[in-house]
Scaffold this active site. Structure first.
Site, mmCIF file in Angstrom:
data_model
loop_
_atom_site.group_PDB
_atom_site.id
_atom_site.type_symbol
_atom_site.label_atom_id
_atom_site.label_comp_id
_atom_site.label_asym_id
_atom_site.label_seq_id
_atom_site.Cartn_x
_atom_site.Cartn_y
_atom_site.Cartn_z
ATOM 1 N N THR A 1 0.831 -1.204 0.000
ATOM 2 C CA THR A 1 0.000 0.000 0.000
ATOM 3 C C THR A 1 0.866 1.255 0.000
ATOM 4 O OG1 THR A 1 -0.087 -0.263 2.391
ATOM 5 C CG2 THR A 1 -2.005 -1.005 1.167
ATOM 6 N N ASP A 2 2.128 1.130 0.426
ATOM 7 C CA ASP A 2 2.940 2.352 0.592
ATOM 8 C C ASP A 2 3.164 3.087 -0.718
ATOM 9 O OD1 ASP A 2 4.788 0.396 -0.235
ATOM 10 O OD2 ASP A 2 6.265 0.828 1.338
ATOM 11 N N SER B 1 32.181 -6.445 5.695
ATOM 12 C CA SER B 1 30.969 -7.129 6.138
ATOM 13 C C SER B 1 31.398 -8.286 7.040
ATOM 14 C CB SER B 1 30.171 -7.661 4.937
ATOM 15 O OG SER B 1 29.255 -8.636 5.399
ATOM 16 N N GLY C 1 16.611 -11.502 3.523
ATOM 17 C CA GLY C 1 15.610 -12.017 2.581
ATOM 18 C C GLY C 1 14.414 -12.675 3.236
ATOM 19 N N ASP D 1 9.641 0.529 4.862
ATOM 20 C CA ASP D 1 10.701 -0.154 5.605
ATOM 21 C C ASP D 1 11.680 0.834 6.223
ATOM 22 O OD1 ASP D 1 9.348 -2.157 4.379
ATOM 23 O OD2 ASP D 1 10.993 -2.812 3.101
ATOM 24 N N TYR E 1 8.421 -7.559 -7.981
ATOM 25 C CA TYR E 1 7.952 -6.455 -7.142
ATOM 26 C C TYR E 1 7.683 -5.231 -8.010
ATOM 27 C CZ TYR E 1 7.921 -2.905 -3.445
ATOM 28 O OH TYR E 1 7.568 -1.875 -2.613
#
Ligand code: GLA
Length: 383
Positions: free
Chosen positions: A35-36, A67, A120, A170, A220
């Site tokens: 919805t964003d 990392s 993920g 997010d 997406y």
């Protein structure tokens, strides 16, 4: 998350020095999926899992990044043509570039980072990484950028450096999170409201299907495209409609013959989902968790059958929840894998987890992971 561990790795890699340590969380979302970017409402909260990074400006024009989890080291410059290949490093590079575009004088730095938000799994590990660096670079290089713009830096990083045309949810949740509260965000006006979330007698638990989603895998972006196509058709009759948020089912029905059946289904889901967020907020205000749960099941059904972002494993977990009498359950986040979020009565919790683990393992040959949700704080400096 272990600050001392990150510090020990940083010190080891950067000749016994220390820097400043920042953290940002992943997120859950009670309801309001996809919805964003349609100008609608979302209802996320930050969690107690996320990313931690130690950072020290190094007086050069280079970023030296390690990392810890991947045991991978990358160096890159700060100009557009210096983009690193490693996908994890592109997030940091993208944040640097987006800060620079907003006038922040980002210089070189040494950094090491690690996280405990599963990658993920639909819990926004990438937003946690982006928010950590956006927040940190803003402080370390005197950026004066407000929190909303920091969230937008993370979102623009996804768009411009990682190929995902995501919405703002997010990064917003990661930056603005507050322990014990969910946040309802209106993604059109960017108004938001904290809702203390302590459901007496219930627990929120995530069941991770361990199917890795590939958000970047155009699926997406394709969903987003469908919504935009429907808006363009509706706009011809209703010029003020900018997002599906502004549209009604009647407006959508009126253009049914002008768009594909697929675009229609996608849009139908979104229009209904935006309303569900509002219904859930109303239900929460009167402590009506049965309605909250029912809406979660409706969301799952829509994501599975209309938006088509579920998968066999997630549908299976959703069915298990239903059979165990769980109040609400649905796929969480972008979909295509990752977790279900479940609202479970205390007394049903043990049986639900044991039943779901057993049935899932029998069917798929591996156990789902279980994460109890603890709603935590947003981006911050911790050392
Ligand atoms: C991903 C995106 C968000 C949002 C969700 C679905 O997490 O990054 O912007 O669209 O999917 O609600």
């Amino acid at each position: 998350m272990d600050i001392e561990y990150v510090r020990s790795r940083f010190t080891k890699h950067f000749d016994g020095t220390t820097g400043f340590v920042y953290a940002s969380p992943g997120r859950i979302n009670l309801i309001g999926e996809h919805t964003d970017y349609n100008g609608g409402f979302v209802f996320p909260g930050a969690i107690d899992k996320g990313m931690i990074a130690e950072i020290k400006p190094n007086g050069t024009k280079k970023v030296l990044a390690y990392s810890i989890d991947l045991k991978d080291y990358v160096e890159f410059g700060l100009n557009e043509e210096d983009a690193p290949h490693a996908s994890w490093a592109r997030y940091i590079f993208g944040v640097c570039r987006e800060m620079i575009k907003r006038g922040v004088k980002v210089e070189g730095f040494n950094t090491a980072f690690a996280g405990d938000v599963p990658l993920g799994a639909g819990m926004s590990s990438s937003a946690a990484l982006e928010s950590t660096y956006a927040f940190a670079l803003n402080e370390l290089f005197n950026g004066n950028i407000d929190k909303f713009e920091l969230a937008k830096v993370g979102q623009a990083t996804e768009h411009n450096y990682c190929g995902v045309n995501c919405g703002i949810m997010d990064q917003f949740a990661s930056v603005f999170g507050k322990a014990g509260s969910l946040i309802r965000l209106d993604c059109r006006s960017l108004e938001y409201q904290y809702f203390p979330f302590k459901p007496e007698g219930y627990r929120l638990v995530l069941l991770d299907s361990v199917v890795k989603h590939e958000l970047a895998s155009s699926a997406y972006n394709k969903r987003r495209q469908s919504c935009e196509t429907a808006v363009a058709a509706i706009k011809k009759n209703h010029p003020t409609v900018e997002f599906l948020r502004d549209a009604t089912m009647d407006m959508l029905k009126a253009v049914k013959d002008e768009i594909t059946a697929e675009d229609y289904m996608r849009s139908e889901y979104v229009i209904e989902e935006i309303q569900r967020v509002l219904d859930v907020c109303d239900a929460l205000e009167v402590g009506d968790y049965e309605t909250v749960g029912q809406k979660m099941y409706e969301t799952h059904h829509g994501m599975s059958k209309l938006y088509e972002v579920s998968c066999e494993e997630l549908d299976f977990l959703n069915d298990c929840a239903k059979e165990c009498g769980v109040t609400g359950s649905r796929v969480m986040g972008g979909g295509f894998g990752g977790c279900t979020i479940n609202l479970v009565k205390d007394e049903l919790y043990d049986n639900f987890i044991a039943t779901a683990e057993k049935a899932f393992t029998e069917k798929f040959g591996r156990s789902p992971k279980v994460y109890d949700v603890v709603i935590g704080d947003g981006s911050r400096r911790i050392l």
